[in-house]
Design an enzyme around this catalytic site. Structure first.
Site, PDB file in Angstrom:
ATOM      1  N   LYS A  30       0.845  -1.200   0.000  1.00  0.00           N
ATOM      2  CA  LYS A  30       0.000   0.000   0.000  1.00  0.00           C
ATOM      3  C   LYS A  30       0.879   1.248   0.000  1.00  0.00           C
ATOM      4  O   LYS A  30       1.883   1.307   0.719  1.00  0.00           O
ATOM      5  CB  LYS A  30      -0.897  -0.026   1.243  1.00  0.00           C
ATOM      6  CG  LYS A  30      -1.954   1.070   1.274  1.00  0.00           C
ATOM      7  CD  LYS A  30      -2.839   0.908   2.508  1.00  0.00           C
ATOM      8  CE  LYS A  30      -3.974   1.905   2.554  1.00  0.00           C
ATOM      9  NZ  LYS A  30      -4.821   1.740   3.759  1.00  0.00           N
ATOM     10  N   SER A  87      -9.745   1.669   2.670  1.00  0.00           N
ATOM     11  CA  SER A  87      -8.857   2.419   1.821  1.00  0.00           C
ATOM     12  C   SER A  87      -7.807   1.578   1.092  1.00  0.00           C
ATOM     13  O   SER A  87      -7.271   2.021   0.083  1.00  0.00           O
ATOM     14  CB  SER A  87      -8.148   3.497   2.630  1.00  0.00           C
ATOM     15  OG  SER A  87      -7.288   2.930   3.598  1.00  0.00           O
ATOM     16  N   SER A 125      -9.895  -0.573   6.893  1.00  0.00           N
ATOM     17  CA  SER A 125      -9.267  -0.394   5.586  1.00  0.00           C
ATOM     18  C   SER A 125      -8.513  -1.601   5.029  1.00  0.00           C
ATOM     19  O   SER A 125      -8.104  -1.577   3.874  1.00  0.00           O
ATOM     20  CB  SER A 125      -8.323   0.811   5.612  1.00  0.00           C
ATOM     21  OG  SER A 125      -9.069   2.001   5.533  1.00  0.00           O
TER      22      SER A 125
END
Lengths: 97, 488
Positions: B79, B154, B178
């Site tokens: 990420k 996210s 997330s």
């Protein structure tokens, strides 16, 4: 809960955030509705309830005060928008005398 | 041999048996990425040159080297809010559009120590603020199961990359769901460890008392393998817990949940829960019962105020954390400014997107003079009550099982205009972060239109082993993991 446009302007200044007229309008509406939703917290009885700042059991975390390797100056400055002579450069703050 | 379809453990076997080289693995994955990435848009940056160089070096070593490491030659996606030395780390924000970290996050150093290959950095909602990746400054990622739907957020890029076979596994971060929510949207496994289990050093801070890094993988066993590598105390992070790390793969031996008490919180099966999701989760509970678990009704009375609590605390912490983006040390600096104050104001105006600005505004408001006690102080006290709910429930049960989100993935554009509606979709995941406990999300079915549905299993602090055991037992007793998306 109504947050007027003046209050939005005040909060934006505190946050050092320039906002447009359209954003002032949108934030006024959106923050009002979100803060109204947050009023759900009001009726919850929290008398004599300690606040939770962290879920961890540990309190203070210390380490020995010993010098360690750190980033070399060039690397630390590599992402700076502007730098000069080993320093971060910013717009002039002090007035000429 | 179709390498990109394999799990991490299967791919690892092929490499250690000498059936494939690291070079071939990297080649196969970038080929796959070139085929599907134009549709999925999971990555912000592909680290092609460095991945190839790492693979070459690894193959040279392997010629006369018999050592094996858990992640040797394994192509991972990270990420883009986790710092990777020398590789762009943008947080999907214009503010950090050119930021190249001068150091590795602790989790990255640990992965490197075990021989992993960095394929690239994945898309997210800007600064991890959102539930759909639509808040990315570089455009949304797509759900591999249906390109018209969001991959969740996210960590939507990481989850979509795993589901679309664009990496063998990934890391995400979880502040209010997330990791787990995008894993559910994309039909893969996502684990949020206990707060403090994994070092946050080098994770770009959003809400420091809630953030935690964790794995997103094709199956439960792969999550255990990755957790083994990233878990553990780190002197660089004062909130990392000095608690010993077991071998999590040993939790996978039993394949049952005998003698485990499994709680079902009645507040989670109420108004707003999609019938298809409820049916899938209830069927999973029946399955866990067949596997030996005792299903017990429990209550988490504070559930109704969890979202309000979370969005006060998370935005307050965010407004404080994001004060660092001032145009001085790194990141964007506005070219329009004439003095220092203008430099701050305009830099932040130009650098942040709408959701980040909204949260900074909310957090600044609730922390401002006259409102602090009514909002932040109150929310911190309610957070204590939410933790007590879980403490009480875990007196009676070993695990808690719930849905991950009230509905399957929603359509792109469906909620983006209404921030409050977007926040409300986090109802089942946020309490876990407020309480700091571990939780996993894994597939437990599909909706009629073919979108994955997620099952969430929550455990006591530092009891990831029990969570993984139950998840693995359920996964092995069902066939959901064999269903893969056709990307079109």
């Amino acid at each position: 809960m109504q947050i007027g446009k003046e209050e939005i302007e005040h909060v934006a200044k505190l946050a050092r955030l320039e906002i447009s007229e359209a954003e002032r309008e949108a934030f006024s509406q959106q923050l009002s509705s979100i803060l109204t939703y947050m009023e759900k917290l009001k009726p919850v009885n929290t008398d004599e309830v300690e606040p939770t700042a962290t879920v961890l059991e540990q309190t203070n975390v210390f380490r020995e005060d010993k010098a360690r390797a750190c980033l070399p100056v060039e690397k630390a400055l590599a992402n700076a928008p502007e730098s000069e002579a080993g320093h971060f450069q910013v717009p002039r703050i002090l007035e000429d005398r | 041999m179709v390498l990109h379809k394999l799990t991490l453990r299967e791919l690892q076997d092929k490499l250690t048996q000498g059936e494939v080289s690291a070079r071939e693995i990297v080649h196969a994955y970038y080929l796959r990425i070139s085929q599907v990435e134009p549709k999925i848009k999971a990555y912000i940056t592909q680290a092609v040159d460095s991945a190839r160089a790492q693979a070459e070096a690894l193959d040279q070593k392997l010629k006369n080297w018999r050592r094996t490491m858990p992640l040797m030659g394994m192509p991972l996606a990270i990420k883009d809010n986790i710092c990777t030395e020398g590789v762009l780390t943008t947080c999907a924000s214009r503010m950090l559009g050119t930021f190249v970290p001068p150091y590795d996050a602790t989790v990255i150093a640990r992965l490197r120590g075990q021989g992993y290959l960095l394929l690239g950095k994945t898309n997210l909602d800007e600064f991890a603020m959102g539930s759909s990746t639509e808040n990315s400054a570089f455009g949304p990622s797509r759900n591999p199961w249906n390109l018209g739907y969001v991959p969740g957020g996210s960590s939507g890029g990481s989850a979509a990359a795993v589901a679309a076979d664009e990496c063998v596994a990934a890391l995400g971060s979880d502040t209010g769901g997330s990791i787990r929510q995008p894993a559910a949207c994309c039909g893969v496994v996502g684990l949020k460890p206990t707060y403090g289990r994994v070092s946050r050093y080098g994770l770009v801070a959003f809400a420091s008392s809630l953030d935690q890094i964790g794995p997103i993988t094709k199956d439960v066993a792969d999550a255990a393998v990755l957790l083994n590598v990233i878990a553990g105390h780190d002197p660089q992070d004062s909130t990392s817990a000095d608690v010993s790390v077991p071998d999590y793969t040993r939790a996978l031996k039993k394949k049952d949940v005998k003698k485990l008490k499994i709680g079902v919180p009645r507040e989670y099966f109420a108004e707003g829960l999609d019938p298809e999701v409820e049916q899938a989760v209830r069927a999973a509970l029946d399955q866990l019962n067949e596997l030996g678990g005792e299903i017990i009704d429990v209550s988490l009375p504070m559930t109704g105020v969890a979202i309000a609590t979370y969005y006060v605390i998370a935005t307050a912490e965010a407004s404080s954390n994001l004060a660092r983006y001032d145009g001085v040390k790194y990141g964007l600096r506005s070219k329009q400014a004439k003095d220092l104050l203008e430099m701050y104001m305009k830099t932040r105006q130009e650098g942040f997107g709408p959701e980040v600005k909204r949260r900074i505004m909310l957090g600044t408001y609730t922390l401002s003079a006259g409102y602090y006690e009514a909002y932040y102080g109150k929310a911190q006290a309610v957070r204590t009550l939410i933790r007590r709910d879980f403490d009480a429930a875990f007196q009676e049960v070993d695990l808690i099982v719930t849905p991950v989100m009230p509905t399957p993935a929603f359509k792109l554009g469906e909620k983006i205009e209404d921030p409050l509606q977007m926040y409300l979709s986090d109802i089942y995941t946020i309490s876990v972060n407020l309480a700091g406990i571990p939780a996993i999300s894994l597939p437990c079915g599909f909706s009629k239109v073919g979108l994955p549905i997620g099952l969430q299993i929550l455990g006591r602090p530092f009891q990831e082993e029990t969570v993984l055991r139950a998840a693995y037992a359920y996964e092995q007793a069902t066939n959901w993991r064999t269903r893969r998306p056709t990307i079109r």
